[in-house]
Design a protein around this motif. Structure first.
Motif, PDB file in Angstrom:
ATOM      1  N   LEU A 157      77.451 108.406  17.104  1.00  0.00           N
ATOM      2  CA  LEU A 157      76.228 108.393  16.458  1.00  0.00           C
ATOM      3  C   LEU A 157      75.010 107.951  17.220  1.00  0.00           C
ATOM      4  O   LEU A 157      73.818 108.631  17.122  1.00  0.00           O
ATOM      5  N   ALA A 158      75.282 106.939  18.032  1.00  0.00           N
ATOM      6  CA  ALA A 158      73.964 106.493  19.137  1.00  0.00           C
ATOM      7  C   ALA A 158      73.392 107.835  20.097  1.00  0.00           C
ATOM      8  O   ALA A 158      72.326 107.981  20.058  1.00  0.00           O
ATOM      9  N   GLN A 159      74.606 108.598  20.358  1.00  0.00           N
ATOM     10  CA  GLN A 159      74.242 109.625  21.178  1.00  0.00           C
ATOM     11  C   GLN A 159      73.451 110.691  20.516  1.00  0.00           C
ATOM     12  O   GLN A 159      72.543 111.361  20.778  1.00  0.00           O
ATOM     13  N   MET A 160      73.920 110.953  19.154  1.00  0.00           N
ATOM     14  CA  MET A 160      73.159 111.967  18.301  1.00  0.00           C
ATOM     15  C   MET A 160      71.666 111.572  17.974  1.00  0.00           C
ATOM     16  O   MET A 160      70.966 112.473  17.768  1.00  0.00           O
ATOM     17  N   CYS A 161      71.435 110.187  17.936  1.00  0.00           N
ATOM     18  CA  CYS A 161      69.944 109.675  17.834  1.00  0.00           C
ATOM     19  C   CYS A 161      69.299 109.654  18.934  1.00  0.00           C
ATOM     20  O   CYS A 161      67.991 109.629  18.876  1.00  0.00           O
ATOM     21  N   GLN A 162      69.778 109.486  20.148  1.00  0.00           N
ATOM     22  CA  GLN A 162      69.068 109.224  21.227  1.00  0.00           C
ATOM     23  C   GLN A 162      68.298 110.345  21.659  1.00  0.00           C
ATOM     24  O   GLN A 162      68.897 111.498  21.551  1.00  0.00           O
ATOM     25  N   GLY A 163      67.134 110.138  22.178  1.00  0.00           N
ATOM     26  CA  GLY A 163      66.286 111.448  22.491  1.00  0.00           C
ATOM     27  C   GLY A 163      65.286 112.157  21.579  1.00  0.00           C
ATOM     28  O   GLY A 163      64.577 112.987  21.807  1.00  0.00           O
ATOM     29  N   LYS A 164      65.723 111.771  20.450  1.00  0.00           N
ATOM     30  CA  LYS A 164      65.050 112.219  19.061  1.00  0.00           C
ATOM     31  C   LYS A 164      63.672 111.296  19.147  1.00  0.00           C
ATOM     32  O   LYS A 164      63.393 110.345  19.892  1.00  0.00           O
ATOM     33  N   SER A 165      62.660 111.713  18.546  1.00  0.00           N
ATOM     34  CA  SER A 165      61.643 111.204  18.422  1.00  0.00           C
ATOM     35  C   SER A 165      61.424 109.895  17.491  1.00  0.00           C
ATOM     36  O   SER A 165      62.183 110.055  16.521  1.00  0.00           O
ATOM     37  N   GLY A 166      60.639 109.073  17.928  1.00  0.00           N
ATOM     38  CA  GLY A 166      60.278 107.819  16.968  1.00  0.00           C
ATOM     39  C   GLY A 166      61.400 106.746  16.695  1.00  0.00           C
ATOM     40  O   GLY A 166      62.100 106.658  17.437  1.00  0.00           O
ATOM     41  N   PRO A 167      61.455 106.599  15.536  1.00  0.00           N
ATOM     42  CA  PRO A 167      62.602 105.400  15.204  1.00  0.00           C
ATOM     43  C   PRO A 167      64.050 105.936  15.359  1.00  0.00           C
ATOM     44  O   PRO A 167      64.919 104.988  15.910  1.00  0.00           O
ATOM     45  N   LEU A 168      64.413 107.172  15.547  1.00  0.00           N
ATOM     46  CA  LEU A 168      65.683 107.277  15.619  1.00  0.00           C
ATOM     47  C   LEU A 168      66.357 107.296  17.135  1.00  0.00           C
ATOM     48  O   LEU A 168      67.400 106.747  17.410  1.00  0.00           O
ATOM     49  N   ASP A 169      65.338 107.388  18.176  1.00  0.00           N
ATOM     50  CA  ASP A 169      65.670 107.184  19.558  1.00  0.00           C
ATOM     51  C   ASP A 169      65.772 105.560  19.692  1.00  0.00           C
ATOM     52  O   ASP A 169      66.905 105.041  20.162  1.00  0.00           O
ATOM     53  N   ASN A 222      69.313 103.800  20.741  1.00  0.00           N
ATOM     54  CA  ASN A 222      69.566 102.855  21.823  1.00  0.00           C
ATOM     55  C   ASN A 222      70.010 101.402  21.255  1.00  0.00           C
ATOM     56  O   ASN A 222      70.975 100.844  22.017  1.00  0.00           O
ATOM     57  N   PHE A 223      69.547 100.992  20.041  1.00  0.00           N
ATOM     58  CA  PHE A 223      69.971  99.677  19.534  1.00  0.00           C
ATOM     59  C   PHE A 223      71.612  99.841  19.296  1.00  0.00           C
ATOM     60  O   PHE A 223      72.513  99.064  19.644  1.00  0.00           O
ATOM     61  N   LEU A 224      72.085 100.972  18.865  1.00  0.00           N
ATOM     62  CA  LEU A 224      73.479 101.035  18.563  1.00  0.00           C
ATOM     63  C   LEU A 224      74.403 101.026  19.706  1.00  0.00           C
ATOM     64  O   LEU A 224      75.253 100.514  19.888  1.00  0.00           O
ATOM     65  N   HIS A 225      73.858 101.782  20.571  1.00  0.00           N
ATOM     66  CA  HIS A 225      74.517 101.955  22.206  1.00  0.00           C
ATOM     67  C   HIS A 225      74.727 100.470  22.857  1.00  0.00           C
ATOM     68  O   HIS A 225      75.549 100.134  23.293  1.00  0.00           O
ATOM     69  N   THR A 226      73.474  99.746  22.728  1.00  0.00           N
ATOM     70  CA  THR A 226      73.480  98.340  23.061  1.00  0.00           C
ATOM     71  C   THR A 226      74.745  97.455  22.694  1.00  0.00           C
ATOM     72  O   THR A 226      75.348  96.687  23.180  1.00  0.00           O
ATOM     73  N   GLN A 227      74.488  97.658  21.200  1.00  0.00           N
ATOM     74  CA  GLN A 227      75.276  96.559  20.517  1.00  0.00           C
ATOM     75  C   GLN A 227      76.705  97.032  20.428  1.00  0.00           C
ATOM     76  O   GLN A 227      77.753  96.085  20.120  1.00  0.00           O
ATOM     77  N   ILE A 228      77.189  98.090  20.589  1.00  0.00           N
ATOM     78  CA  ILE A 228      78.539  98.757  20.736  1.00  0.00           C
ATOM     79  C   ILE A 228      79.049  98.637  21.979  1.00  0.00           C
ATOM     80  O   ILE A 228      80.203  99.117  22.284  1.00  0.00           O
ATOM     81  N   SER A 229      78.203  98.159  22.960  1.00  0.00           N
ATOM     82  CA  SER A 229      78.719  98.098  24.344  1.00  0.00           C
ATOM     83  C   SER A 229      78.849  96.723  25.108  1.00  0.00           C
ATOM     84  O   SER A 229      78.011  95.765  24.246  1.00  0.00           O
ATOM     85  N   PRO A 244      74.022 117.184  20.031  1.00  0.00           N
ATOM     86  CA  PRO A 244      74.826 116.647  20.971  1.00  0.00           C
ATOM     87  C   PRO A 244      75.498 115.259  20.451  1.00  0.00           C
ATOM     88  O   PRO A 244      74.837 114.384  20.117  1.00  0.00           O
ATOM     89  N   GLY A 245      76.763 115.095  20.557  1.00  0.00           N
ATOM     90  CA  GLY A 245      77.468 113.945  19.939  1.00  0.00           C
ATOM     91  C   GLY A 245      78.266 114.262  18.314  1.00  0.00           C
ATOM     92  O   GLY A 245      79.061 113.291  18.099  1.00  0.00           O
ATOM     93  N   ALA A 246      77.915 115.292  17.900  1.00  0.00           N
ATOM     94  CA  ALA A 246      78.229 115.412  16.531  1.00  0.00           C
ATOM     95  C   ALA A 246      79.821 115.694  16.728  1.00  0.00           C
ATOM     96  O   ALA A 246      80.721 115.252  16.000  1.00  0.00           O
ATOM     97  N   GLY A 247      80.172 116.746  17.627  1.00  0.00           N
ATOM     98  CA  GLY A 247      81.718 116.886  17.817  1.00  0.00           C
ATOM     99  C   GLY A 247      82.561 115.601  18.005  1.00  0.00           C
ATOM    100  O   GLY A 247      83.712 115.410  17.575  1.00  0.00           O
ATOM    101  N   ARG A 248      81.828 114.903  18.975  1.00  0.00           N
ATOM    102  CA  ARG A 248      82.533 113.677  19.220  1.00  0.00           C
ATOM    103  C   ARG A 248      82.644 112.659  17.938  1.00  0.00           C
ATOM    104  O   ARG A 248      83.528 112.198  18.094  1.00  0.00           O
ATOM    105  N   LEU A 249      81.618 112.653  17.319  1.00  0.00           N
ATOM    106  CA  LEU A 249      81.706 111.668  15.956  1.00  0.00           C
ATOM    107  C   LEU A 249      82.826 112.261  15.103  1.00  0.00           C
ATOM    108  O   LEU A 249      83.450 111.643  14.494  1.00  0.00           O
ATOM    109  N   LEU A 250      82.894 113.628  14.984  1.00  0.00           N
ATOM    110  CA  LEU A 250      83.898 114.029  14.038  1.00  0.00           C
ATOM    111  C   LEU A 250      85.287 113.992  14.463  1.00  0.00           C
ATOM    112  O   LEU A 250      86.276 113.361  13.753  1.00  0.00           O
TER     113      LEU A 250
END
Length: 383
Positions: A39-51, A55-62, A352-358
């Motif tokens: 889910l973090a991968q799906m949000c990263q690189g998008k504009s504004g709050p999504l990115d 980044n927050f999700l990736h940090t907290q789950i690592s 990118p990341g949606a298939g991994r999420l599934l």
């Protein structure tokens, strides 16, 4: 190790909130972590709050690179804490049923089997001696369970609390004042501290990080402290002088005190999971006690249990599911159904990341299906 079908009267004595909290703990190990990273991968690189959210999700789950405390750093100490709580609920019944000598035998047997499962989990002895990992997650659980159980059988709550103080304070003193050859005293940097030096020189077999091990020899001492804090919180749950709601408040209040003490201590003894520092023990135990208090209030006091059904299924067979995931892997199994070109196509159609999420979501479906089957059949792993 054996599989047993427990009678209904035994099952009704399980503490629902503890099973639910254990299930919450293990769902991150069994697929939740990968799903959130996807889910973090799906949000990263998008504009504004999504990115920023990604980044927050990736940090907290690592895991924190070294110093710091993230949500994923909390997962393992939470289970050590839960193990301690469970000791207070299970051992008295074991002593009643089999006597003190029988309880000793069962404690030692369970510890040996858990330790052996840990060695197998990390590859067993199929490799050369230098490649066998002698300490790891299950091995640490086994050692903490053994030590905390024996202490619980012979100490009252004051003795247990004093032991925690000695373990955490003694570990701090060793790490702070004992000089490391060629480095000196008081260093907590990677490969430049007493715990890492001891592992590098005296821990045989494979070290998880090459030159050091996060489940090493010296850091096992404060980990036992984590388990004993769970024992103390379990005694709160068993204290008949407290009302059910009072137990929740005491647990939450104790958690807040430990959080404050841990963060204050971290100013000198940093929060480092890889060293299981004393400040890390208190912060992780603080959050654990707060979560236990909240879960106890919702599930056991207010009686809202339906929402936690799936968590309870997983929590009741957490070790078995963890072992199966390590040996077989639920996510690799899921990829057989939703991986390859299908996952790639989903990435193209969505992001990118949606298939991994599934694949991770399907893996969680497998986990829940197996856990539910075992729970409904009243089949639990007993070691």
């Amino acid at each position: 190790m054996r599989y047993v079908e427990l009678p209904l009267d035994v099952q009704t004595r399980r503490v629902a909130s503890l099973d639910a909290l254990r299930g919450f703990n293990f769902i991150w190990i069994l697929g939740g972590e990968g799903a959130i990273l996807a889910l973090a991968q799906m949000c990263q690189g998008k504009s504004g709050p999504l990115d920023a959210f990604g980044n927050f999700l990736h940090t907290q789950i690592s895991h924190a690179e070294w110093e710091g405390f993230t949500f994923y750093d909390f997962v393992f100490p939470l289970f050590i804490f839960i193990t301690g709580v469970a000791i207070t609920l299970s051992l008295p019944r074991l002593v009643e049923r089999e006597g003190l000598r029988g309880a000793y035998m069962r404690i030692v047997q369970r510890s040996i089997v858990l330790y052996a499962l840990g060695v197998i989990y990390y590859g067993g002895i199929g490799n050369h001696w230098a490649d066998v990992r002698l300490l790891g997650v299950l091995q640490r659980i086994a050692i903490c369970y053994l030590a905390a159980s024996l202490l619980f059988l012979h100490l009252n709550w004051r003795g247990l609390l004093a032991t925690v103080v000695v373990l955490l304070g003694g570990y701090w003193a060793l790490m702070t004042f004992v000089p490391v050859p060629g480095i000196g005293a008081g260093s907590f940097a990677p490969d430049a501290n007493l715990a890492n030096w001891i592992d590098r020189n005296y821990l045989p077999g494979r070290l998880w990080d090459g030159t050091r091990d996060p489940e090493g020899l010296l850091s096992t001492l404060p980990a036992v402290g984590s388990c004993l804090i769970g024992v103390l919180c379990g005694l709160v749950l068993k204290d008949e002088r407290l009302t059910a709601q009072g137990k929740s408040f005491v647990l939450i209040g104790a958690g807040v005190v430990m959080l404050a003490a841990g963060y204050l201590w971290s100013l000198q003894f940093p929060l480092i999971k890889a060293l299981w520092t004393s400040s890390f023990v208190l912060v992780a135990a603080g959050w654990s006690a707060i979560l236990l208090g909240i879960t106890h209030q919702i599930v056991d006091v207010w009686g809202y249990k339906t929402w936690a059904t799936v968590l309870t299924w997983i929590g009741a067979n957490a070790i078995l599911l963890y072992f199966i995931n390590g040996i077989v892997g639920f996510e690799p199994l899921a990829r057989r159904f939703v991986g390859g070109d299908l996952a790639a196509s989903i990435d193209v159609l969505l992001t990118p990341g949606a298939g991994r999420l599934l694949s991770h979501m399907v893996a969680l479906v497998f986990v829940v299906a197996l856990a539910g089957y075992l729970y409904r059949r009243k089949i639990f792993l007993r070691v």
